[in-house]
Motif scaffolding. Structure first.
Motif: not given
Length: 324
Positions: A271-291
């Motif tokens: 339902x979102x218009x864009x995915x916002x990744x706010x992490x300070x540190x994230x090696x390879x987030x799965x949610x990024x792939x889902x988005x």
């Protein structure tokens, strides 16, 4: 086929432990067995033909059986269980998933079993996760091989002198998304007061950037936009602080649906218009792939593996804490 024991600290809904589920569920050249440090919810999603065990020092063992077994003088439950697993399944190799592996190290030393390390952490996480230098040194220097979940992770391991380092990017099960019944219209109708919806998914934790949601909401307010954060609440102070600020200041453009799964989770994400990744540190987030699979633009801080994934036309990466 090789008999492999996978040790994972919690078997909860984290990216690193979802990978264990994906690997063992789709393995056709190994016989996998799972030992979890805690009685995590993800254990219920492991195929029934795969044997799973819970470490005796987990909370469930301590409170239900620990005292009784101590009375019976069966003190070293972990060794007894580990020996039984090794013998019953003829374990040839152990895969340690993540560096948060306190409970498995004494057993590996005791039984002198070869192991490989699957690393999902960047150096900033070593302190945040309480990874002691002695244990880190042992894992890096005694592993038969080290798998990093991104180039950034592999680089940090190589800098520590790690040997036989290989990259294996984290993945998602797209069939889970394909088979979901989206109720996006219903979600959007709940948020129709806002011009745009930006969504983040993850733990409500400092390293995920939860501490800056108030600042982000102020910026989005100028454009009548909202931030949706998909993730479970917890009992820690930061979560309490953010919730009280939202309540006491009547902030209406931060929406916290909580921990969602399956169709409901993917409906909110879609339902979102864009995915916002706010992490300070994230090696390879799965949610990024889902988005990305849902064809959502990705806006992210320069926090790790996202720089290896987001290419021109997919979104935008900005310096950390550059909210504007």
């Amino acid at each position: 086929m090789k008999n492999i024991l996978f040790y994972s600290p919690y078997m909860g809904y984290t990216g690193s432990e979802m990978m264990v589920k994906y690997i063992v569920s789709n393995a056709n050249k190994i016989n996998p067995v799972i030992l979890s440090g805690e009685n995590g919810a993800l254990l219920n999603e492991i195929p029934k033909n795969i044997s799973t065990y819970i470490h005796p020092n987990s909370i469930i063992w301590k409170y239900r059986l620990g005292r009784i077994l101590k009375i019976l003088k069966l003190h070293d439950l972990a060794q007894m269980q580990f020996k039984k697993i090794i013998k019953k399944h003829n374990i040839e190799l152990i895969v340690i998933n993540t560096l948060v592996a306190d409970k498995i190290i004494p057993l590996i030393k005791k039984f002198n079993k070869p192991f490989v390390l699957y690393v999902h952490e960047l150096p900033m996480m070593y302190d945040l996760n309480g990874i002691k230098k002695e244990k880190l040194n042992y894992l890096i220097n005694n592993s038969k091989g080290i798998i990093g979940c991104s180039d950034k992770v592999c680089e940090s391991i190589n800098l520590m002198g790690g040997k036989n380092v290989y990259k294996f990017y984290e993945t998602i099960d797209i069939n889970k998304i394909k088979q979901s019944e989206f109720d996006t219209v219903k979600i959007k109708s709940q948020l129709n007061n806002f011009s745009h919806i930006f969504t983040m998914s993850g733990q409500r934790a400092y390293h995920k950037g939860f501490h800056i949601v108030i600042e982000i909401s102020k910026f989005l307010k100028k454009y009548n936009a909202a931030l949706v954060w998909l993730g479970a609440s917890n009992d820690y102070g930061l979560n309490f602080f953010i919730q009280k600020v939202i309540e006491n200041n009547s902030i209406d453009n931060i929406i916290l649906p909580g921990l969602l799964k399956g169709d409901e989770y993917y409906s909110w994400l879609n339902a979102c218009d864009a995915f916002l990744l706010t992490s300070m540190v994230d090696p390879y987030p799965l949610v990024m792939l889902e988005a990305a699979y849902l064809q959502k633009p990705i806006i992210a801080f320069d926090s790790g593996g996202v720089t290896e994934f987001v290419k021109e036309g997919m979104g935008k990466i900005v310096p950390y804490y550059c909210v504007n």
